[in-house]
Structure formats: structure tokens, C-alpha cells
Design an enzyme around this catalytic site. Structure first.
Site, short mmCIF file in Angstrom:
data_model
loop_
_atom_site.label_atom_id
_atom_site.label_comp_id
_atom_site.label_asym_id
_atom_site.label_seq_id
_atom_site.Cartn_x
_atom_site.Cartn_y
_atom_site.Cartn_z
N LYS A 53 0.83 -1.21 0.00
CA LYS A 53 0.00 0.00 0.00
C LYS A 53 0.87 1.26 0.00
O LYS A 53 0.58 2.23 -0.70
CB LYS A 53 -0.94 -0.02 1.22
CG LYS A 53 -2.07 -1.01 1.05
CD LYS A 53 -2.78 -1.37 2.36
CE LYS A 53 -3.77 -2.50 2.09
NZ LYS A 53 -4.30 -3.13 3.28
N GLN A 97 -5.11 -2.12 9.29
CA GLN A 97 -4.79 -3.42 8.70
C GLN A 97 -5.27 -4.55 9.63
O GLN A 97 -4.90 -4.60 10.79
CB GLN A 97 -3.28 -3.53 8.46
CG GLN A 97 -2.84 -4.78 7.73
CD GLN A 97 -3.38 -4.86 6.30
OE1 GLN A 97 -3.29 -3.91 5.54
NE2 GLN A 97 -3.94 -6.00 5.95
N ASP A 120 -11.81 1.58 3.20
CA ASP A 120 -11.88 0.13 3.07
C ASP A 120 -13.31 -0.32 2.77
O ASP A 120 -13.54 -1.43 2.31
CB ASP A 120 -11.42 -0.53 4.37
CG ASP A 120 -10.23 -1.46 4.17
OD1 ASP A 120 -9.89 -1.73 3.00
OD2 ASP A 120 -9.65 -1.91 5.17
#
Length: 291
Positions: A53, A97, A120
Site C-alpha cells: 500500500k 490493517q 476500506d
């Protein structure tokens, strides 16, 4: 018959190039799109995902506000950091995460992220918007699958799509996206409770496999010319590799590619799309700030 291999790396590179162009235009207007990725602990797979990322952020020219916290970080400390990032107008996206260490409640953490910064697409508000077709952040992997189908020029309208897997991250949301009017599939969802899976998959024009188990879909389970999208990432031991393992999907790729019309490889199929769509969501969040 040999399938067209859908090159997720190339499609993802095209998406990132478009995002980079728009990021550069936004910067000229004084807005620098910014993503904060929070990693707690040293889970090797998570460290690797976060590195990917960060690499993408640098490539598209976004501000990287990643934070790496020690494994022992308390839930309270993590929630406090999320509150600070929610309140910071220069941050457009927040991503924690997963998985988190056992002592931290994942649901509580997801709920703490402001829906305006939930790039997300996991917050219940984002999920609700997806469900009823309101504007909002689409979850990255399911959205990436739809973009792959469109970029490959696959006809979806009126087709029968079968989704194997019912996770909140892939199975459920991709089923909803496939049924939306702009894609227009008729959708069947299979899972561990499905009795006659092969019978159902043999009727499918498009199959999305997100079961998390190798060899879930084999060649005898598909009709000639079907399209197969493999979301699985499974590590299997392989002494010929430096890492000691290799990655395979949830499908028997070698057999299926002789019978299908299109198929995604693992690695290099759906995986690269997830990060590309994350960049897209962060860009959209920054654009909304202008409007």
C-alpha cells in the site's frame, strides 16, 4: 479452447495511472490526498500488505501517513489515534490493517473510523450505502472484481453469476455489486451449507470463488466457456522457491484454463486490484472534500 488470462497487474496499473493524474490535478488546487494506514504488531502477511500500500501511495503521489504500532498497543490507544485522524482534515482515508492482535476488538475499531474516511468500505454505514445503492466507498476487492470484468469486456447483463463464499469482505458485497443494474447479473451464492454446489456452478456464466480453500472449484464443476474469477490466496509449501512456499488460488487453474473463456491467475489477478481500488477510494474522499 484456452482461456484468456485476465491480467490484474495491467488493469491495476492503468487504474493507478488514472488516479495519479487526478492526484496531480488536485494538488494544483491545494489538496494533497492523504491515506493513514495503521498496522499493529508484526504479522508477516500484514507487514507485506502494508508495504504494498505504501508503494502504491508513493506511485500515485499521495501523502502517506502510515503508523506502525507495537503489538502491545492497547485498544484504548488505538481508538485514541483513530479519533485524532478522524478530526484531522488533511487525512482523507483511514485504514486499519486486519487482523488485529487478540486483545483488540476489531468490530469496535472498524466502528470508530469515520464513514467519511472509511476507504476500506467496512463500516456499517458504508455497507448500508452499498446495499441500497447510495453513494459511498465500495469495498476494494469486490469493486476490483467488477472493474476487471468490465475492462476485460465480459458481457454481464442477464448472465448467471455464482459466488462461492459468504464473507463480509468479499462474498456478500460482490454478490450485491454483481446484481446492481450497471452489471445486471442474476446471482446465486454458495457456501459451506450448499448441498449441490457442482450442480449450481455448472449453470453459471460467471463464477467468483472466494472460499479460502485450494481446489474449491475444479474443471468438472464448470460449463465450457464460463468466466472464472479467483479471489483466493493460499500459501502451499514449495521447496523450489526461496520463500519455501508458493501462492495458489481457490481454483484448479491449470485444468480450468483449458475449459473457461476468461480466468484470473493467482498471483497477478484480483490481488493487485484491491490496492488500486483503495487508491481510487482515497482519491474520491479527497475530491468530496472540495465539493
Amino acid at each position: 479452447m484456452s482461456a484468456v488470462i485476465i491480467d490484474g497487474k495491467q488493469v491495476a496499473a492503468d487504474v493507478r495511472a488514472e488516479v495519479a493524474q487526478k492526484v496531480s490535478e488536485l494538488k494544483q488546487k491545494g489538496i494533497a490526498p492523504c491515506l493513514a494506514v495503521i498496522l499493529v504488531g508484526e504479522n508477516p502477511a500484514s507487514v507485506s500488505y502494508v508495504t504494498g500500500k505504501q508503494k502504491a501511495l508513493a506511485e500515485v503521489g499521495m501523502v502517506d501517513r502510515s503508523v506502525h504500532l507495537p503489538e502491545a498497543t492497547s485498544e484504548e490507544e488505538l481508538l485514541k489515534l483513530i479519533d485524532q485522524l478522524n478530526a484531522d482534515d488533511s487525512v482523507h482515508g483511514i485504514l486499519v490493517q486486519l487482523p488485529l492482535p487478540k486483545h483488540i476488538n476489531e468490530e469496535k475499531v472498524i466502528m470508530a473510523i469515520s464513514p467519511e474516511k472509511d476507504v476500506d468500505g467496512f463500516h456499517p454505514v458504508s455497507v448500508g450505502n452499498l446495499m441500497i445503492g447510495r453513494p459511498g466507498f465500495l469495498p476494494c476487492t469486490p469493486h476490483g472484481i467488477i472493474v476487471l470484468l468490465k475492462k476485460a469486456g465480459i458481457e454481464t447483463s442477464g448472465k448467471h453469476a455464482v459466488v462461492i463464499g459468504r464473507s463480509n469482505i468479499v462474498g456478500k458485497p460482490v454478490s450485491i455489486l454483481l446484481a446492481r443494474k450497471d452489471v445486471n447479473c442474476t446471482v446465486t451464492m454458495c457456501h459451506t451449507g450448499t448441498k449441490n454446489m457442482a450442480e449450481i456452478t455448472r449453470q453459471a456464466d460467471i463464477i467468483v470463488v472466494a472460499s479460502g480453500h485450494p481446489h474449491t472449484l475444479t474443471a468438472d464443476m464448470v460449463k465450457d466457456g464460463a468466466v472464472v474469477i479467483d479471489v483466493g490466496v493460499n500459501r502451499i509449501p514449495d521447496s523450489t522457491k526461496k520463500s519455501g512456499f508458493r501462492l495458489i488460488g481457490d481454483c484448479d487453474f491449470d485444468d480450468l484454463k483449458e475449459k473457461t473463456s476468461f480466468i484470473t491467475p493467482v498471483p497477478g489477478g484480483v490481488g493487485p486490484m484491491t490496492i488500486a481500488m483503495l487508491m481510487q477510494n482515497t482519491l474520491e474522499s479527497a475530491e468530496r472534500r472540495i465539493n
